[in-house]
Design an enzyme around this catalytic site. Sequence first.
Site, PDB file in Angstrom:
ATOM      1  N   ARG A   1     -46.515 -51.640  12.916  1.00 27.75           N
ATOM      2  CA  ARG A   1     -47.947 -51.470  12.664  1.00 27.75           C
ATOM      3  C   ARG A   1     -48.281 -51.032  11.229  1.00 27.75           C
ATOM      4  NH1 ARG A   1     -51.168 -48.671  14.851  1.00 27.75           N
ATOM      5  NH2 ARG A   1     -52.763 -50.240  15.118  1.00 27.75           N
TER       6      ARG A   1
ATOM      7  N   GLY B   1     -59.558 -52.241  24.179  1.00 27.36           N
ATOM      8  CA  GLY B   1     -60.005 -52.007  22.816  1.00 27.36           C
ATOM      9  C   GLY B   1     -60.302 -50.580  22.424  1.00 27.36           C
TER      10      GLY B   1
ATOM     11  N   GLU C   1     -59.708 -53.488  30.608  1.00 30.48           N
ATOM     12  CA  GLU C   1     -58.307 -53.888  30.453  1.00 30.48           C
ATOM     13  C   GLU C   1     -57.661 -53.106  29.313  1.00 30.48           C
ATOM     14  OE1 GLU C   1     -58.079 -58.461  31.414  1.00 30.48           O
ATOM     15  OE2 GLU C   1     -58.282 -58.013  29.290  1.00 30.48           O
ATOM     16  N   PRO C   2     -57.545 -51.801  29.459  1.00 28.73           N
ATOM     17  CA  PRO C   2     -57.020 -50.991  28.350  1.00 28.73           C
ATOM     18  C   PRO C   2     -55.504 -51.095  28.215  1.00 28.73           C
ATOM     19  CG  PRO C   2     -57.398 -49.618  30.278  1.00 28.73           C
ATOM     20  CD  PRO C   2     -57.867 -50.999  30.652  1.00 28.73           C
TER      21      PRO C   2
ATOM     22  N   CYS D   1     -34.533 -53.912   4.510  1.00 31.94           N
ATOM     23  CA  CYS D   1     -34.390 -54.372   3.129  1.00 31.94           C
ATOM     24  C   CYS D   1     -35.713 -54.879   2.578  1.00 31.94           C
ATOM     25  CB  CYS D   1     -33.324 -55.457   3.068  1.00 31.94           C
ATOM     26  SG  CYS D   1     -31.756 -54.885   3.715  1.00 31.94           S
ATOM     27  N   GLU D   2     -36.717 -54.050   2.630  1.00 32.78           N
ATOM     28  CA  GLU D   2     -38.044 -54.408   2.094  1.00 32.78           C
ATOM     29  C   GLU D   2     -38.684 -53.146   1.544  1.00 32.78           C
ATOM     30  OE1 GLU D   2     -40.640 -57.033   3.818  1.00 32.78           O
ATOM     31  OE2 GLU D   2     -39.139 -58.009   5.082  1.00 32.78           O
TER      32      GLU D   2
ATOM     33  N   TYR E   1     -50.576 -53.825   9.703  1.00 31.67           N
ATOM     34  CA  TYR E   1     -52.018 -53.490   9.659  1.00 31.67           C
ATOM     35  C   TYR E   1     -52.339 -52.353   8.700  1.00 31.67           C
ATOM     36  CZ  TYR E   1     -51.043 -55.485  14.280  1.00 31.67           C
ATOM     37  OH  TYR E   1     -50.565 -56.243  15.312  1.00 31.67           O
TER      38      TYR E   1
HETATM   39  N1  LLP Z   1     -57.256 -57.558  26.850  1.00 29.73           N
HETATM   40  C1  LLP Z   1     -57.035 -58.563  26.008  1.00 29.73           C
HETATM   41  C2  LLP Z   1     -57.472 -59.901  26.372  1.00 29.73           C
HETATM   42  C3  LLP Z   1     -56.403 -58.336  24.771  1.00 29.73           C
HETATM   43  O1  LLP Z   1     -56.206 -59.335  23.938  1.00 29.73           O
HETATM   44  C4  LLP Z   1     -55.974 -57.026  24.451  1.00 29.73           C
HETATM   45  C5  LLP Z   1     -55.282 -56.756  23.187  1.00 29.73           C
HETATM   46  C6  LLP Z   1     -56.203 -55.992  25.378  1.00 29.73           C
HETATM   47  C7  LLP Z   1     -56.859 -56.299  26.569  1.00 29.73           C
HETATM   48  C8  LLP Z   1     -55.767 -54.587  25.146  1.00 29.73           C
HETATM   49  O2  LLP Z   1     -56.387 -54.028  24.042  1.00 29.73           O
HETATM   50  P1  LLP Z   1     -56.134 -52.482  23.685  1.00 29.73           P
HETATM   51  O3  LLP Z   1     -56.790 -51.650  24.768  1.00 29.73           O
HETATM   52  O4  LLP Z   1     -54.687 -52.257  23.646  1.00 29.73           O
HETATM   53  O5  LLP Z   1     -56.791 -52.313  22.382  1.00 29.73           O
HETATM   54  N2  LLP Z   1     -50.769 -55.410  17.946  1.00 29.73           N
HETATM   55  C9  LLP Z   1     -52.072 -54.835  17.640  1.00 29.73           C
HETATM   56  C10 LLP Z   1     -53.019 -54.891  18.811  1.00 29.73           C
HETATM   57  C11 LLP Z   1     -53.258 -56.272  19.345  1.00 29.73           C
HETATM   58  C12 LLP Z   1     -54.149 -56.270  20.551  1.00 29.73           C
HETATM   59  C13 LLP Z   1     -54.215 -57.597  21.168  1.00 29.73           C
HETATM   60  N3  LLP Z   1     -54.992 -57.658  22.348  1.00 29.73           N
HETATM   61  C14 LLP Z   1     -51.876 -53.391  17.177  1.00 29.73           C
HETATM   62  O6  LLP Z   1     -50.762 -52.908  17.167  1.00 29.73           O
HETATM   63  O7  LLP Z   1     -52.838 -52.743  16.794  1.00 29.73           O
END
Ligand code: LLP
Length: 437
Positions: free
Chosen positions: A333, A250, A293-294, A364-365, A337
Amino acid sequence: MTAPIDLSLLPRSARVDAAGRLSIAGVDLAGLADLYGTPLYVYDEDELRARCRVYQNNFPGGVAYASKAFLCIAMAKLIAEEGLSLDVATGGELHVALSAGFPAERIEMHGNNKSEDELRYAIDAGVARIVVDSFDELDRLERIADHDGSVVAVHVRVTPGVSADTHEHIDTGAEDSKFGFNLASGDALAAARRAAESDALHLTGLHCHIGSQVSRLDGFERALHKMAVLVREFEDATGATIEECNVGGGLGVRYTSNDDPPPIEQYAAALHDAFAKALIDVDAKSKPRLMVEPGRSIAAPAGVTLYRVGTIKHVPGIRTYVAVDGGMSDNLRPVAYGAAYEAFVPTRATADRPLVATVAGKHCEQGDLLVRDATLPADIAVGDVLATPCTGAYGASMASNYNKVTRPAIVFVHDGESRIVVRRETYDDLIRLDATS
Ligand code: LLP
Protein backbone atom coordinates in the site's frame (compact mmCIF):
# COMPACT_ATOMS: atom_id res chain seq x y z
CA MET A 1 10.16 14.77 23.50
CA THR A 2 7.41 13.35 21.30
CA ALA A 3 3.93 11.96 21.75
CA PRO A 4 3.68 8.41 23.08
CA ILE A 5 2.34 5.76 20.73
CA ASP A 6 -1.33 6.14 19.84
CA LEU A 7 -2.92 2.99 21.25
CA SER A 8 -6.16 3.77 19.42
CA LEU A 9 -4.48 2.65 16.17
CA LEU A 10 -4.26 -0.84 17.64
CA PRO A 11 -6.96 -3.40 18.53
CA ARG A 12 -8.88 -2.41 21.65
CA SER A 13 -7.16 -5.19 23.65
CA ALA A 14 -3.78 -3.42 23.26
CA ARG A 15 -2.08 -2.88 26.63
CA VAL A 16 1.30 -1.61 27.73
CA ASP A 17 2.72 -3.24 30.87
CA ALA A 18 4.83 -1.61 33.57
CA ALA A 19 7.99 -2.48 31.65
CA GLY A 20 6.64 -0.70 28.55
CA ARG A 21 5.94 -3.89 26.56
CA LEU A 22 3.00 -3.91 24.21
CA SER A 23 0.54 -6.80 24.11
CA ILE A 24 -2.60 -7.60 22.13
CA ALA A 25 -5.28 -9.96 23.48
CA GLY A 26 -2.93 -10.66 26.39
CA VAL A 27 -0.12 -11.79 24.07
CA ASP A 28 3.23 -9.98 24.09
CA LEU A 29 3.95 -8.76 20.54
CA ALA A 30 7.74 -9.03 20.65
CA GLY A 31 7.30 -12.53 22.11
CA LEU A 32 5.26 -13.48 19.03
CA ALA A 33 8.10 -12.27 16.82
CA ASP A 34 10.52 -14.48 18.78
CA LEU A 35 8.18 -17.47 18.61
CA TYR A 36 7.07 -17.37 14.97
CA GLY A 37 9.73 -15.24 13.30
CA THR A 38 9.26 -12.08 11.27
CA PRO A 39 7.69 -10.58 9.27
CA LEU A 40 4.49 -11.74 10.90
CA TYR A 41 0.87 -10.72 10.40
CA VAL A 42 -0.94 -10.76 13.75
CA TYR A 43 -4.73 -10.49 14.03
CA ASP A 44 -6.76 -9.96 17.18
CA GLU A 45 -9.63 -12.39 16.70
CA ASP A 46 -11.92 -10.59 19.16
CA GLU A 47 -11.36 -7.31 17.33
CA LEU A 48 -12.39 -8.95 14.04
CA ARG A 49 -15.49 -10.40 15.70
CA ALA A 50 -16.38 -7.15 17.47
CA ARG A 51 -16.29 -5.28 14.17
CA CYS A 52 -18.45 -7.91 12.47
CA ARG A 53 -20.97 -7.56 15.31
CA VAL A 54 -21.16 -3.78 15.10
CA TYR A 55 -21.89 -4.13 11.39
CA GLN A 56 -24.46 -6.87 11.98
CA ASN A 57 -26.23 -4.82 14.67
CA ASN A 58 -26.32 -1.68 12.57
CA PHE A 59 -27.27 -3.13 9.19
CA PRO A 60 -30.29 -5.41 9.64
CA GLY A 61 -30.60 -5.50 5.84
CA GLY A 62 -27.43 -7.57 5.62
CA VAL A 63 -23.64 -7.38 5.68
CA ALA A 64 -21.28 -9.17 3.32
CA TYR A 65 -17.61 -9.13 4.31
CA ALA A 66 -15.49 -8.18 1.27
CA SER A 67 -13.02 -11.04 1.29
CA LYS A 68 -10.51 -9.26 -0.94
CA ALA A 69 -9.42 -7.28 2.15
CA PHE A 70 -8.14 -10.41 3.90
CA LEU A 71 -9.07 -14.03 3.28
CA CYS A 72 -7.81 -17.38 4.49
CA ILE A 73 -9.66 -20.43 5.75
CA ALA A 74 -9.63 -19.23 9.37
CA MET A 75 -11.00 -15.83 8.36
CA ALA A 76 -13.77 -17.39 6.24
CA LYS A 77 -14.72 -19.58 9.22
CA LEU A 78 -14.78 -16.58 11.55
CA ILE A 79 -17.01 -14.65 9.15
CA ALA A 80 -19.30 -17.69 8.82
CA GLU A 81 -19.53 -18.01 12.62
CA GLU A 82 -20.39 -14.33 12.95
CA GLY A 83 -23.28 -14.81 10.53
CA LEU A 84 -22.17 -12.36 7.84
CA SER A 85 -22.42 -13.03 4.13
CA LEU A 86 -19.27 -13.08 1.99
CA ASP A 87 -18.34 -11.11 -1.11
CA VAL A 88 -15.94 -12.98 -3.39
CA ALA A 89 -14.64 -11.40 -6.57
CA THR A 90 -12.90 -14.32 -8.28
CA GLY A 91 -13.06 -18.07 -8.59
CA GLY A 92 -10.01 -18.20 -6.30
CA GLU A 93 -11.71 -16.29 -3.47
CA LEU A 94 -14.77 -18.51 -3.98
CA HIS A 95 -12.58 -21.59 -3.71
CA VAL A 96 -11.02 -20.51 -0.41
CA ALA A 97 -14.48 -19.72 1.00
CA LEU A 98 -15.92 -23.08 -0.06
CA SER A 99 -12.82 -24.89 1.23
CA ALA A 100 -13.51 -23.32 4.62
CA GLY A 101 -17.05 -24.70 4.49
CA PHE A 102 -18.54 -21.22 4.08
CA PRO A 103 -22.25 -21.66 3.27
CA ALA A 104 -22.66 -21.02 -0.46
CA GLU A 105 -26.10 -19.52 0.07
CA ARG A 106 -24.41 -16.61 1.88
CA ILE A 107 -21.86 -15.90 -0.88
CA GLU A 108 -22.13 -13.10 -3.45
CA MET A 109 -20.05 -13.42 -6.58
CA HIS A 110 -18.52 -10.19 -7.87
CA GLY A 111 -16.06 -9.31 -10.62
CA ASN A 112 -16.00 -7.03 -13.64
CA ASN A 113 -14.82 -9.79 -15.97
CA LYS A 114 -15.94 -13.15 -14.67
CA SER A 115 -15.08 -16.04 -16.94
CA GLU A 116 -17.62 -18.65 -17.90
CA ASP A 117 -15.71 -21.11 -15.69
CA GLU A 118 -15.96 -18.81 -12.70
CA LEU A 119 -19.67 -18.27 -13.28
CA ARG A 120 -20.29 -22.00 -13.58
CA TYR A 121 -18.26 -22.67 -10.42
CA ALA A 122 -20.37 -20.12 -8.52
CA ILE A 123 -23.70 -21.33 -9.92
CA ASP A 124 -22.89 -25.02 -9.35
CA ALA A 125 -21.81 -24.23 -5.79
CA GLY A 126 -25.18 -22.55 -5.23
CA VAL A 127 -24.07 -19.01 -4.36
CA ALA A 128 -26.74 -16.55 -3.23
CA ARG A 129 -26.31 -14.29 -6.21
CA ILE A 130 -24.10 -13.09 -8.99
CA VAL A 131 -23.49 -9.34 -9.10
CA VAL A 132 -23.65 -8.72 -12.85
CA ASP A 133 -21.22 -6.18 -14.22
CA SER A 134 -21.68 -6.08 -18.02
CA PHE A 135 -23.97 -6.96 -20.93
CA ASP A 136 -21.45 -9.63 -21.97
CA GLU A 137 -21.89 -11.23 -18.58
CA LEU A 138 -25.68 -11.14 -18.95
CA ASP A 139 -25.25 -13.00 -22.26
CA ARG A 140 -22.92 -15.50 -20.60
CA LEU A 141 -25.29 -16.10 -17.68
CA GLU A 142 -28.26 -16.61 -19.99
CA ARG A 143 -26.27 -19.14 -22.00
CA ILE A 144 -25.32 -21.06 -18.86
CA ALA A 145 -28.85 -20.94 -17.49
CA ASP A 146 -30.37 -22.02 -20.83
CA HIS A 147 -27.94 -24.93 -20.95
CA ASP A 148 -28.49 -26.03 -17.33
CA GLY A 149 -32.15 -25.07 -17.08
CA SER A 150 -31.32 -23.05 -13.96
CA VAL A 151 -32.54 -19.61 -12.93
CA VAL A 152 -29.71 -17.42 -11.70
CA ALA A 153 -30.28 -14.78 -9.01
CA VAL A 154 -28.52 -11.53 -9.95
CA HIS A 155 -27.89 -8.06 -8.64
CA VAL A 156 -27.12 -5.41 -11.22
CA ARG A 157 -24.03 -3.35 -10.44
CA VAL A 158 -24.53 0.32 -11.13
CA THR A 159 -21.88 3.02 -11.57
CA PRO A 160 -23.65 5.90 -9.89
CA GLY A 161 -21.30 8.64 -11.10
CA VAL A 162 -20.33 9.67 -7.60
CA SER A 163 -16.74 9.86 -6.47
CA ALA A 164 -15.84 9.29 -2.89
CA ASP A 165 -14.60 12.16 -0.74
CA THR A 166 -15.34 14.85 -3.28
CA HIS A 167 -18.00 17.41 -3.80
CA GLU A 168 -20.98 17.03 -6.08
CA HIS A 169 -19.76 19.40 -8.79
CA ILE A 170 -16.53 17.46 -9.24
CA ASP A 171 -18.02 13.99 -9.09
CA THR A 172 -18.43 13.28 -12.80
CA GLY A 173 -15.04 11.57 -13.00
CA ALA A 174 -16.45 8.50 -11.30
CA GLU A 175 -18.44 7.70 -14.43
CA ASP A 176 -15.12 6.74 -15.99
CA SER A 177 -15.06 3.29 -14.41
CA LYS A 178 -14.44 -0.24 -15.57
CA PHE A 179 -17.03 -1.45 -13.05
CA GLY A 180 -20.76 -1.78 -13.43
CA PHE A 181 -23.42 -0.31 -15.70
CA ASN A 182 -23.38 3.42 -16.27
CA LEU A 183 -26.36 5.14 -14.73
CA ALA A 184 -26.38 8.36 -16.71
CA SER A 185 -26.36 6.60 -20.11
CA GLY A 186 -29.39 4.47 -19.25
CA ASP A 187 -27.35 1.24 -19.30
CA ALA A 188 -28.10 0.51 -15.64
CA LEU A 189 -31.85 0.69 -16.20
CA ALA A 190 -31.56 -1.35 -19.40
CA ALA A 191 -29.56 -4.06 -17.58
CA ALA A 192 -32.01 -4.20 -14.68
CA ARG A 193 -34.96 -4.48 -17.11
CA ARG A 194 -33.25 -7.18 -19.07
CA ALA A 195 -32.48 -9.19 -15.91
CA ALA A 196 -36.04 -8.75 -14.65
CA GLU A 197 -37.56 -9.82 -17.96
CA SER A 198 -35.25 -12.78 -18.63
CA ASP A 199 -36.57 -16.31 -17.94
CA ALA A 200 -33.05 -17.39 -17.06
CA LEU A 201 -32.41 -14.66 -14.47
CA HIS A 202 -34.04 -13.47 -11.28
CA LEU A 203 -33.28 -9.84 -10.43
CA THR A 204 -32.76 -9.67 -6.66
CA GLY A 205 -31.43 -6.13 -6.34
CA LEU A 206 -29.08 -3.33 -7.30
CA HIS A 207 -25.50 -2.75 -6.24
CA CYS A 208 -22.99 0.09 -6.25
CA HIS A 209 -19.60 0.76 -4.68
CA ILE A 210 -18.21 4.28 -4.76
CA GLY A 211 -14.67 3.75 -3.50
CA SER A 212 -12.51 2.74 -0.59
CA GLN A 213 -10.92 4.35 2.51
CA VAL A 214 -13.72 6.94 2.44
CA SER A 215 -14.00 9.21 5.46
CA ARG A 216 -16.77 11.55 4.32
CA LEU A 217 -20.33 10.33 4.29
CA ASP A 218 -21.76 12.64 1.63
CA GLY A 219 -20.54 10.46 -1.25
CA PHE A 220 -22.47 7.46 0.09
CA GLU A 221 -25.55 9.66 0.61
CA ARG A 222 -25.45 10.93 -2.97
CA ALA A 223 -24.97 7.41 -4.31
CA LEU A 224 -28.00 6.22 -2.35
CA HIS A 225 -30.07 9.06 -3.76
CA LYS A 226 -29.09 8.05 -7.27
CA MET A 227 -29.94 4.42 -6.47
CA ALA A 228 -33.38 5.50 -5.23
CA VAL A 229 -33.98 7.39 -8.48
CA LEU A 230 -33.07 4.22 -10.38
CA VAL A 231 -35.42 2.15 -8.19
CA ARG A 232 -38.27 4.49 -9.15
CA GLU A 233 -37.34 4.43 -12.86
CA PHE A 234 -37.25 0.64 -12.72
CA GLU A 235 -40.70 0.54 -11.09
CA ASP A 236 -42.09 2.85 -13.78
CA ALA A 237 -40.54 0.79 -16.56
CA THR A 238 -41.51 -2.68 -15.32
CA GLY A 239 -44.19 -2.37 -12.65
CA ALA A 240 -41.99 -4.55 -10.42
CA THR A 241 -40.21 -3.59 -7.19
CA ILE A 242 -36.60 -3.90 -5.97
CA GLU A 243 -35.91 -6.10 -2.93
CA GLU A 244 -32.42 -4.98 -2.00
CA CYS A 245 -29.87 -2.23 -2.58
CA ASN A 246 -26.25 -2.98 -1.73
CA VAL A 247 -24.15 0.16 -1.36
CA GLY A 248 -20.82 -1.70 -1.31
CA GLY A 249 -17.99 -1.10 1.12
CA GLY A 250 -15.60 1.77 1.50
CA LEU A 251 -15.71 3.09 5.07
CA GLY A 252 -12.24 4.36 5.99
CA VAL A 253 -10.06 3.41 8.96
CA ARG A 254 -7.44 5.16 11.11
CA TYR A 255 -4.07 4.25 9.67
CA THR A 256 -2.43 7.15 11.50
CA SER A 257 -3.42 9.63 14.17
CA ASN A 258 -4.26 12.08 11.37
CA ASP A 259 -7.09 9.93 9.97
CA ASP A 260 -10.57 10.60 11.29
CA PRO A 261 -13.21 8.35 9.71
CA PRO A 262 -16.66 8.19 11.33
CA PRO A 263 -17.47 5.19 13.51
CA ILE A 264 -19.44 2.34 11.91
CA GLU A 265 -22.58 3.30 13.90
CA GLN A 266 -22.54 6.87 12.56
CA TYR A 267 -21.93 5.66 9.01
CA ALA A 268 -24.84 3.21 9.35
CA ALA A 269 -27.22 5.85 10.71
CA ALA A 270 -26.31 8.31 7.95
CA LEU A 271 -26.80 5.68 5.22
CA HIS A 272 -30.15 4.47 6.53
CA ASP A 273 -31.37 8.02 6.92
CA ALA A 274 -30.24 9.09 3.47
CA PHE A 275 -31.77 6.04 1.81
CA ALA A 276 -35.11 6.33 3.61
CA LYS A 277 -35.33 10.03 2.67
CA ALA A 278 -34.33 9.36 -0.92
CA LEU A 279 -36.98 6.67 -1.33
CA ILE A 280 -39.62 9.08 0.00
CA ASP A 281 -38.31 11.87 -2.26
CA VAL A 282 -38.73 9.75 -5.37
CA ASP A 283 -42.01 8.27 -4.09
CA ALA A 284 -40.84 4.68 -4.60
CA LYS A 285 -43.14 1.71 -4.00
CA SER A 286 -40.20 -0.60 -3.25
CA LYS A 287 -38.89 -0.94 0.30
CA PRO A 288 -35.42 -2.34 -0.49
CA ARG A 289 -33.25 -3.78 2.27
CA LEU A 290 -30.04 -1.78 2.63
CA MET A 291 -27.00 -4.02 2.52
CA VAL A 292 -23.29 -3.18 2.81
CA GLU A 293 -20.04 -4.92 1.93
CA PRO A 294 -17.23 -3.76 4.21
CA GLY A 295 -13.72 -5.16 3.92
CA ARG A 296 -11.11 -2.76 5.28
CA SER A 297 -13.13 -1.50 8.24
CA ILE A 298 -13.49 -5.07 9.54
CA ALA A 299 -9.98 -6.37 8.86
CA ALA A 300 -7.53 -3.45 8.93
CA PRO A 301 -7.72 -2.31 12.57
CA ALA A 302 -7.53 -5.90 13.85
CA GLY A 303 -4.14 -6.51 12.23
CA VAL A 304 -0.56 -5.57 13.13
CA THR A 305 2.55 -6.53 11.18
CA LEU A 306 5.75 -7.33 13.07
CA TYR A 307 9.19 -6.89 11.52
CA ARG A 308 12.74 -7.07 12.80
CA VAL A 309 15.23 -4.29 12.26
CA GLY A 310 18.24 -5.51 10.27
CA THR A 311 20.25 -2.37 9.60
CA ILE A 312 20.18 1.32 10.39
CA LYS A 313 21.82 3.89 8.12
CA HIS A 314 22.28 7.57 8.83
CA VAL A 315 22.64 9.53 5.61
CA PRO A 316 24.19 12.75 6.94
CA GLY A 317 22.00 15.80 6.49
CA ILE A 318 19.35 13.75 4.66
CA ARG A 319 17.66 11.01 6.69
CA THR A 320 17.98 7.88 8.76
CA TYR A 321 16.86 4.60 7.22
CA VAL A 322 15.69 1.81 9.49
CA ALA A 323 15.53 -1.31 7.29
CA VAL A 324 13.30 -4.23 8.24
CA ASP A 325 13.00 -7.80 6.99
CA GLY A 326 9.80 -7.26 4.93
CA GLY A 327 8.53 -4.45 2.75
CA MET A 328 6.50 -4.05 -0.42
CA SER A 329 6.01 -7.83 -0.69
CA ASP A 330 3.95 -7.90 2.53
CA ASN A 331 2.49 -4.37 2.39
CA LEU A 332 2.20 -2.90 -1.09
CA ARG A 333 0.00 0.00 0.00
CA PRO A 334 2.73 2.59 0.69
CA VAL A 335 4.24 1.99 -2.76
CA ALA A 336 0.95 1.57 -4.62
CA TYR A 337 -1.05 4.40 -3.04
CA GLY A 338 1.46 6.46 -1.07
CA ALA A 339 -0.38 5.17 2.01
CA ALA A 340 0.82 6.47 5.38
CA TYR A 341 1.41 4.24 8.41
CA GLU A 342 2.96 4.59 11.84
CA ALA A 343 5.59 2.36 13.42
CA PHE A 344 5.99 1.31 17.06
CA VAL A 345 8.72 -0.52 18.95
CA PRO A 346 6.64 -2.94 21.03
CA THR A 347 9.31 -3.52 23.66
CA ARG A 348 9.52 0.19 24.47
CA ALA A 349 5.99 1.45 23.96
CA THR A 350 6.25 4.21 26.57
CA ALA A 351 9.63 5.54 25.42
CA ASP A 352 9.98 9.02 23.97
CA ARG A 353 10.17 8.96 20.18
CA PRO A 354 12.45 11.79 19.14
CA LEU A 355 14.03 10.05 16.12
CA VAL A 356 12.41 10.78 12.77
CA ALA A 357 13.39 7.96 10.42
CA THR A 358 12.19 6.21 7.29
CA VAL A 359 11.28 2.55 7.70
CA ALA A 360 12.52 0.78 4.57
CA GLY A 361 11.89 -2.72 3.27
CA LYS A 362 14.42 -5.24 1.99
CA HIS A 363 13.47 -5.21 -1.70
CA CYS A 364 15.68 -4.07 -4.53
CA GLU A 365 13.85 -0.79 -5.09
CA GLN A 366 14.52 2.62 -3.62
CA GLY A 367 10.73 3.12 -3.45
CA ASP A 368 10.30 0.15 -1.11
CA LEU A 369 9.55 2.30 1.94
CA LEU A 370 6.99 1.23 4.54
CA VAL A 371 6.74 4.32 6.72
CA ARG A 372 8.06 7.75 5.85
CA ASP A 373 9.01 9.95 8.77
CA ALA A 374 8.22 7.41 11.46
CA THR A 375 8.82 8.68 15.00
CA LEU A 376 10.91 6.16 16.89
CA PRO A 377 12.86 5.83 20.15
CA ALA A 378 16.35 7.33 19.87
CA ASP A 379 17.94 4.02 20.90
CA ILE A 380 16.32 1.91 18.16
CA ALA A 381 18.81 -0.80 17.31
CA VAL A 382 19.44 -3.75 15.05
CA GLY A 383 17.43 -6.70 16.37
CA ASP A 384 14.51 -4.62 17.65
CA VAL A 385 11.00 -5.65 16.68
CA LEU A 386 9.04 -2.97 14.83
CA ALA A 387 5.23 -3.05 14.53
CA THR A 388 3.05 -1.30 11.96
CA PRO A 389 -0.55 -0.99 13.20
CA CYS A 390 -3.72 -1.20 11.13
CA THR A 391 -2.26 -3.53 8.52
CA GLY A 392 -5.01 -6.15 8.57
CA ALA A 393 -6.54 -5.26 5.19
CA TYR A 394 -4.98 -5.42 1.73
CA GLY A 395 -1.60 -6.42 3.20
CA ALA A 396 -1.60 -10.22 3.20
CA SER A 397 -4.15 -10.19 0.39
CA MET A 398 -1.86 -8.18 -1.93
CA ALA A 399 1.37 -9.85 -0.79
CA SER A 400 3.80 -11.13 -3.40
CA ASN A 401 7.02 -13.11 -3.71
CA TYR A 402 8.91 -10.21 -5.26
CA ASN A 403 12.66 -10.86 -5.02
CA LYS A 404 11.61 -14.42 -4.11
CA VAL A 405 10.87 -13.28 -0.61
CA THR A 406 8.73 -15.83 1.25
CA ARG A 407 5.37 -14.56 2.42
CA PRO A 408 4.88 -14.14 6.18
CA ALA A 409 2.93 -16.42 8.48
CA ILE A 410 -0.44 -15.25 9.80
CA VAL A 411 -1.24 -15.63 13.48
CA PHE A 412 -4.55 -15.12 15.29
CA VAL A 413 -4.40 -14.09 18.95
CA HIS A 414 -7.21 -14.56 21.44
CA ASP A 415 -7.41 -14.61 25.21
CA GLY A 416 -3.69 -14.90 25.89
CA GLU A 417 -3.15 -17.56 23.19
CA SER A 418 -1.77 -17.47 19.66
CA ARG A 419 -2.24 -19.87 16.76
CA ILE A 420 -0.88 -20.06 13.23
CA VAL A 421 -3.69 -19.77 10.68
CA VAL A 422 -1.43 -19.55 7.61
CA ARG A 423 2.10 -20.93 7.85
CA ARG A 424 5.14 -19.03 6.64
CA GLU A 425 6.24 -19.88 3.11
CA THR A 426 9.45 -21.82 2.74
CA TYR A 427 12.08 -21.62 0.03
CA ASP A 428 10.66 -24.88 -1.34
CA ASP A 429 7.27 -23.20 -1.73
CA LEU A 430 8.99 -20.76 -4.08
CA ILE A 431 9.75 -23.51 -6.60
CA ARG A 432 6.72 -25.73 -6.15
CA LEU A 433 5.17 -24.62 -9.44
CA ASP A 434 8.35 -24.76 -11.49
CA ALA A 435 8.97 -27.52 -13.98
CA THR A 436 12.28 -28.93 -12.81
CA SER A 437 13.26 -30.78 -15.97
N1 LLP B 1 -17.35 -4.17 -2.52
C1 LLP B 1 -16.77 -4.02 -3.70
C2 LLP B 1 -17.53 -4.27 -4.91
C3 LLP B 1 -15.43 -3.60 -3.78
O1 LLP B 1 -14.86 -3.43 -4.96
C4 LLP B 1 -14.70 -3.38 -2.59
C5 LLP B 1 -13.29 -2.98 -2.63
C6 LLP B 1 -15.35 -3.58 -1.36
C7 LLP B 1 -16.69 -3.97 -1.36
C8 LLP B 1 -14.67 -3.40 -0.04
O2 LLP B 1 -14.24 -2.10 0.15
P1 LLP B 1 -13.58 -1.67 1.54
O3 LLP B 1 -14.66 -1.72 2.60
O4 LLP B 1 -12.50 -2.62 1.84
O5 LLP B 1 -13.10 -0.31 1.30
N2 LLP B 1 -6.27 -2.41 -2.50
C9 LLP B 1 -6.88 -1.15 -2.12
C10 LLP B 1 -8.37 -1.26 -1.91
C11 LLP B 1 -9.12 -1.77 -3.10
C12 LLP B 1 -10.58 -1.93 -2.82
C13 LLP B 1 -11.27 -2.61 -3.93
N3 LLP B 1 -12.64 -2.84 -3.71
C14 LLP B 1 -6.19 -0.63 -0.85
O6 LLP B 1 -5.33 -1.31 -0.32
O7 LLP B 1 -6.50 0.46 -0.40
